[in-house]
Design a protein around this motif. Structure first.
Motif, PDB file in Angstrom:
ATOM      1  N   SER A   1       4.211  -0.788   3.212  1.00  0.00           N
ATOM      2  CA  SER A   1       3.381   0.425   3.222  1.00  0.00           C
ATOM      3  C   SER A   1       4.311   1.616   3.143  1.00  0.00           C
ATOM      4  CB  SER A   1       2.512   0.499   4.476  1.00  0.00           C
ATOM      5  OG  SER A   1       3.318   0.669   5.631  1.00  0.00           O
TER       6      SER A   1
ATOM      7  N   GLN B   1       4.311   6.125   2.703  1.00  0.00           N
ATOM      8  CA  GLN B   1       3.665   7.426   2.471  1.00  0.00           C
ATOM      9  C   GLN B   1       4.555   8.331   1.635  1.00  0.00           C
ATOM     10  OE1 GLN B   1       3.162   8.086   6.662  1.00  0.00           O
ATOM     11  NE2 GLN B   1       0.945   7.726   6.601  1.00  0.00           N
TER      12      GLN B   1
ATOM     13  N   TYR C   1       0.860  -1.187   0.000  1.00  0.00           N
ATOM     14  CA  TYR C   1       0.000   0.000   0.000  1.00  0.00           C
ATOM     15  C   TYR C   1       0.896   1.236   0.000  1.00  0.00           C
ATOM     16  CZ  TYR C   1      -4.290   2.651   0.829  1.00  0.00           C
ATOM     17  OH  TYR C   1      -5.358   3.517   0.697  1.00  0.00           O
TER      18      TYR C   1
ATOM     19  N   ILE D   1      -2.061   3.006   6.754  1.00  0.00           N
ATOM     20  CA  ILE D   1      -2.405   2.262   5.536  1.00  0.00           C
ATOM     21  C   ILE D   1      -1.927   0.810   5.564  1.00  0.00           C
ATOM     22  CG2 ILE D   1      -2.661   4.249   4.022  1.00  0.00           C
ATOM     23  CD1 ILE D   1       0.257   3.952   3.206  1.00  0.00           C
TER      24      ILE D   1
ATOM     25  N   HIS E   1      -4.606  -1.407   6.532  1.00  0.00           N
ATOM     26  CA  HIS E   1      -5.525  -1.778   5.432  1.00  0.00           C
ATOM     27  C   HIS E   1      -4.978  -2.976   4.656  1.00  0.00           C
ATOM     28  CE1 HIS E   1      -8.769   1.104   5.208  1.00  0.00           C
ATOM     29  NE2 HIS E   1      -7.978   2.161   5.212  1.00  0.00           N
TER      30      HIS E   1
ATOM     31  N   SER F   1       2.966   5.134   8.679  1.00  0.00           N
ATOM     32  CA  SER F   1       2.400   4.519   7.483  1.00  0.00           C
ATOM     33  C   SER F   1       1.800   3.166   7.833  1.00  0.00           C
ATOM     34  CB  SER F   1       3.488   4.351   6.408  1.00  0.00           C
ATOM     35  OG  SER F   1       4.319   3.240   6.678  1.00  0.00           O
TER      36      SER F   1
ATOM     37  N   ASN G   1      -2.831   5.709  -4.944  1.00  0.00           N
ATOM     38  CA  ASN G   1      -3.482   4.911  -3.900  1.00  0.00           C
ATOM     39  C   ASN G   1      -3.274   3.455  -4.260  1.00  0.00           C
ATOM     40  OD1 ASN G   1      -4.949   4.692  -1.502  1.00  0.00           O
ATOM     41  ND2 ASN G   1      -6.884   4.437  -2.581  1.00  0.00           N
TER      42      ASN G   1
END
Lengths: 376, 376, 376, 376
Positions: free
Chosen positions: B244, B246, B157, B192, B195, B188, B253
């Motif tokens: 993950s 950022q 992600y 995310i 997720h 991060s 995304n």
């Protein structure tokens, strides 16, 4: 050429690669451990009978004193034989083009690298994927700062073909790759992970400071890992993640590299090798195509066709051969290689590759902690 | 709704999601810590003035005894406030729809999960991406054995938007996400990574046995990780790799999941969510499209348009809301939810997510070794 | 709403679209030619019983004098009924949202357009695909000259679902679409070719000067074309090629537009609608993503989520509804619509669409020569 | 080789192609109209001085009576010279490999084809794209009925490189291609449209019954079309649409073919030539990869590397050369060619190509009506 005879895969690729640019001519070989089969193969390939040898030893002896002796030998045998063969040819004063991994042990890798240095012989290692022109473009872009300082490297090399126990069903290519004596300590990590690791280092110029690894063997009865996860810490703070797998259904040859820096990112996929996706910070991704006039000198030196006319794996391999030829010539001429010979993988790349596999297997065996590769 | 007023991003999405299927009506809210701004926002959104509250506390008080009181509250505030808000509404007998991560500490997560169980209140957690129909198809395919035993899970992600220190330049969304007090221990990985972890578990049904992690902070002055690498060992022997980030320039995304089993593999990408690529052992990759009649019941229950008419993020979110509505109704009716309410993420998913972040941060702080998440 | 009841496809989409942005509320309808079935459907959709009508005529009568009468009616019936229904509502002073093609004959189209002009009633026509934000971006880019003078337009709309004679096997949707009395003179060209034609004109602003067409019917027993090839000459010299097909196996909803100008080109595909590929002369293709802050005002007015959070078909349809609402309000207020209401398709677009289908069928019937559409 | 010297593009490709499979050796040539430049080029390419000729005429004379005379000549000159050169070599008893279009007039094409038949000389025409392995797979699939009866053929060949008047700025490649005397009557249609037309016929086996065309010239001062739209009616009822363009910004070499039948469809794109997308009626699209063991004999005979190791344009060209070699050998041996020589493009393909261009230009000049090509 040593090895690469009937039923071999990579030997044929070496021959295509050598031929495409007309820089090498195949004139001698010891193509097979079964000498008779090797001679038959040689005959089919227009090799004079007296230069088709029973063994690499007899080839060294036969060639070393010929006035028209070979300039270089390509070693296309299983991994564990690379070292003795390369050593013998180097000692006979012949340049070497060697399949990866260069050796199966770190000791041999060190010895071979030292021997190359001492003798001044050229040892090229076929880290094939560094022959792709857009990989050279990626390297040039990183090098000139288009991405800014590199932060994250994602590299993966998944394959499908060994997803079942084909080595138990007579597949020779799989058999030696799953035999620790022939392949070395690493399974997937030695066979393909080392390509991924080289590619990441080649493009970014980063050196690994530490790695932490998790190996797995999914096919029952297999003696080596067929899936490897590696976390990497590079000098200067960048972080990497490397995945190699021989059990990844649906992945034909899925080598993929993504590099993220402070100013931009790059993505490249071996199965669509003519493109590089470059994105600047908050910008729209741009698809940079091989063949453009505005690419780096190193990229253009490895380009034969205009944009939209795809080049592929054989051309990438040919670029290595072209680079080896130029490196050997430049050495003979006492000059620096030109752009086509710049940055070809040599024995130190081979040594780093073996050191990486060694560190990965050690890390896994020690329970996954961080280890520093001996050479990086 | 609590939070989600002017300038908020996710609140608007919750409102679209609630409205699309006509299962919820927005009638009350405490939209803003700045009460006046919250009331203005409420007025713009056709909320009766007496149901626009100054704070979540006054909302609990105002609503709990109304005959037409709200059935459920959506909590769209920064992470650290989820727990007290959710707790207050649950104790008032109101069902809860809560943003992820459910809480910022494992203790709070345990407490909230236990409270939900004790009181029988429904707590839905918006693991948005599990609302996508093709994710339900992927889950159905794994569950019925189309892929065979799972071997490898690759999930990532990456995001770009925090690639620079925008939290220092007044971006509110970034500011609380980089503040350990508001976001929790993981940067991060908490925002995310959780997720990604949920999605991998949702599709495969696998439970993590151990994780080993490497966190990094690339943006100067940032207080939490903005890049995380995690190796995962699942019960039963499967291995996973999670990334993950950022700071991944070019990734809008980029949530992406790939699952490899003994018989086949699946690939899904959030930015092209209407397709699932399925490959059987040595077969040709097949592009399975959302909207087909032959997909699973759970998939079809989350489908509004035929193949080729793309559904997206809002529809995925709506599927969660539809599932929450069905779950709440089924509970009221004392029956099992139908297909549209099957497998919605609840407080146990929230708890697992917090436990994962906790284990990741612990592993990193302890030097990268393997740790077992407390809940999986 | 007239039509759009049980078993209808597009009616449901209209309802999602109306609901998403909260600009319309569905309060009355004549949902079915079978009045009982229509009433049942109305009840399921929370319509008050006294506003569920037996027929469109009774709906006009019932609504016209109510103080809370409907502001607008959505017409979701087979093509041949659009005209009488629209006419009746317009004459009752009610604004109209009408499915495409607006009418089945050019005479009716002219009459309806004239009636709209005379009465000042708003007639929106649901050329759905012009609701996509990136189509507005494309239009903005062409309009501000990013592509230079347009040279070539390639547009296609292939579908698979009618590749066999499903109309003979009870499929109602296919049955009326292949019935000249209900669908009009054009088969694929009337049903979907008209979308493609509108989209090309919408984005480029070009008017067709002449068309030459070749229609074919591949499914045995089908009464209308199911494949159409059209060459277009636009005013000013640009050339177009349009393909519509109902027999294109593998094409779920393959509307695709490419525009080539003197300075750049654009490509857009409905199944990946969040992206626009823009290439400047000899430049690298750029992937422009919906949601960026630097897109046109018209694009941003049709955007709900950030880049990477896909929006789809329902959101595009909602954008039309939002645009219709804004157009109606602006008309009432005596002002120009804002960006969200700019450039919505109205009765003149409907008229042009019918004129195009007419010209195509005429050209084909006359042996393929060039014809000028009556309105462009 | 005639032509193909310094600054030429396609000559170098012919040399790569001839070399890769080791089936031809380049031993003689008249490489340049500037004889001195030609000789210099020859020397650089290891051609013996006495076989570097001043002109094609002197080459014919020089070679015809040598005991080691060339087996075949490759003609890589501008279009208008193909005919006299080919004629001269054929009359000298030498086999011919000729660039497309075979000639610039239909009369010459007929004459050359007849001469080839009469003399029994082999005339191969380099319709390059029919050398791609997956094109052979597509042909095999259509031929064995995987798609059912063909209904629709969509083929396009857009290019960017002549989007501006580069012929006026000294670009030699563009200059002769826009000169009717050198290129023939068709501009884009003659240069690349003929490739597209050949490819469509090659894969489907369909013969054009009639065509209707619209040509345009967008670059000011250009003497030939640079954009062509063609509608095609094939024998048996299938319909085709063909687009060629030299002004399509963003299209590097965008040859693309899609074939739709009663049972399935195929899609292939030259820039991703290792894949073929096959979709069965209402099925999931399947990505068929080059290199699989289960592909047709003709495909495998044109395959050098396993799936995932991309082959490209040079390999496709090499496949033609391999096929020409096999055709020439089989003729000498009085046997049918094996799979590698099956279905290579010869003088009749060349003739059909010229007839197509002729019909297209005639149709356009006559106002766009349907015309039957003289040979199909």
């Amino acid at each position: 050429m040593v090895g690469g005879g009937l039923g071999a895969y990579i030997g044929g690729i070496h021959r295509y690669a050598a031929r495409l640019d007309n820089q090498f001519e195949l004139v001698a070989g010891a193509f097979d451990v079964d000498a008779a089969r090797g001679h038959a193969f040689a005959a089919d390939n227009f090799i004079e009978a007296d230069r088709s040898y029973d063994s690499f030893q007899s080839m060294v002896e036969g060639e070393r004193n010929r006035p028209d002796r070979i300039d270089a030998v390509a070693i296309c045998t299983p991994n564990h034989t690379h070292f003795p063969i390369a050593k013998a040819f180097i000692e006979a004063g012949i340049e070497v083009i060697c399949e990866k991994p260069m050796t199966t042990t770190i000791e041999d890798a060190i010895a071979l690298h030292d021997l190359a240095k001492e003798t001044g012989r050229f040892v090229g290692v076929t880290y094939t994927y560094s022959g792709y022109p857009m990989i050279h473009e990626a390297r040039a872009m990183v090098s000139r700062g288009d991405l800014g300082k590199i932060r994250v490297v994602q590299v993966e090399y998944p394959l499908e073909w060994m997803a079942t126990g084909i080595e138990l069903q007579g597949n020779q290519q799989a058999a030696w790759r799953t035999d620790p004596k022939k392949n070395g300590r690493g399974g997937s990590i030695g066979d393909i992970g080392t390509h991924a690791y080289h590619l990441a280092g080649f493009v970014t110029g980063l050196k690994a400071e530490a790695i932490a690894a998790d190996l797995a063997t999914f096919v029952e009865g297999r003696a080596l890992d067929d899936n490897a996860h590696v976390m990497i810490r590079y000098e200067g703070g960048a972080r990497g993640l490397l995945w190699s797998s021989q059990v990844a259904i649906g992945q034909s040859n899925g080598l993929r590299l993504r590099v993220f820096g402070e100013k931009g990112s790059l993505a490249w996929h071996q199965e669509a090798p003519n493109e590089l996706v470059f994105t600047e910070l908050f910008g729209a991704p741009k698809v940079i195509k091989r063949g453009r006039d505005d690419l780096s000198l190193e990229t253009r030196a490895r380009t034969r066709t205009p944009p939209g006319h795809p080049e592929g794996y054989i051309e990438a391999f040919s670029n290595l051969y072209q680079g080896f030829a130029e490196s050997i010539r430049a050495k003979a001429d006492g000059r620096e290689p030109n752009a086509s010979g710049a940055n070809v993988p040599t024995s130190y790349d081979g040594l780093k590759g073996v050191a990486f596999v060694d560190a990965v297997v050690d890390s896994h065996e020690q329970g996954g902690g961080w280890l520093k590769p001996k050479f990086a």
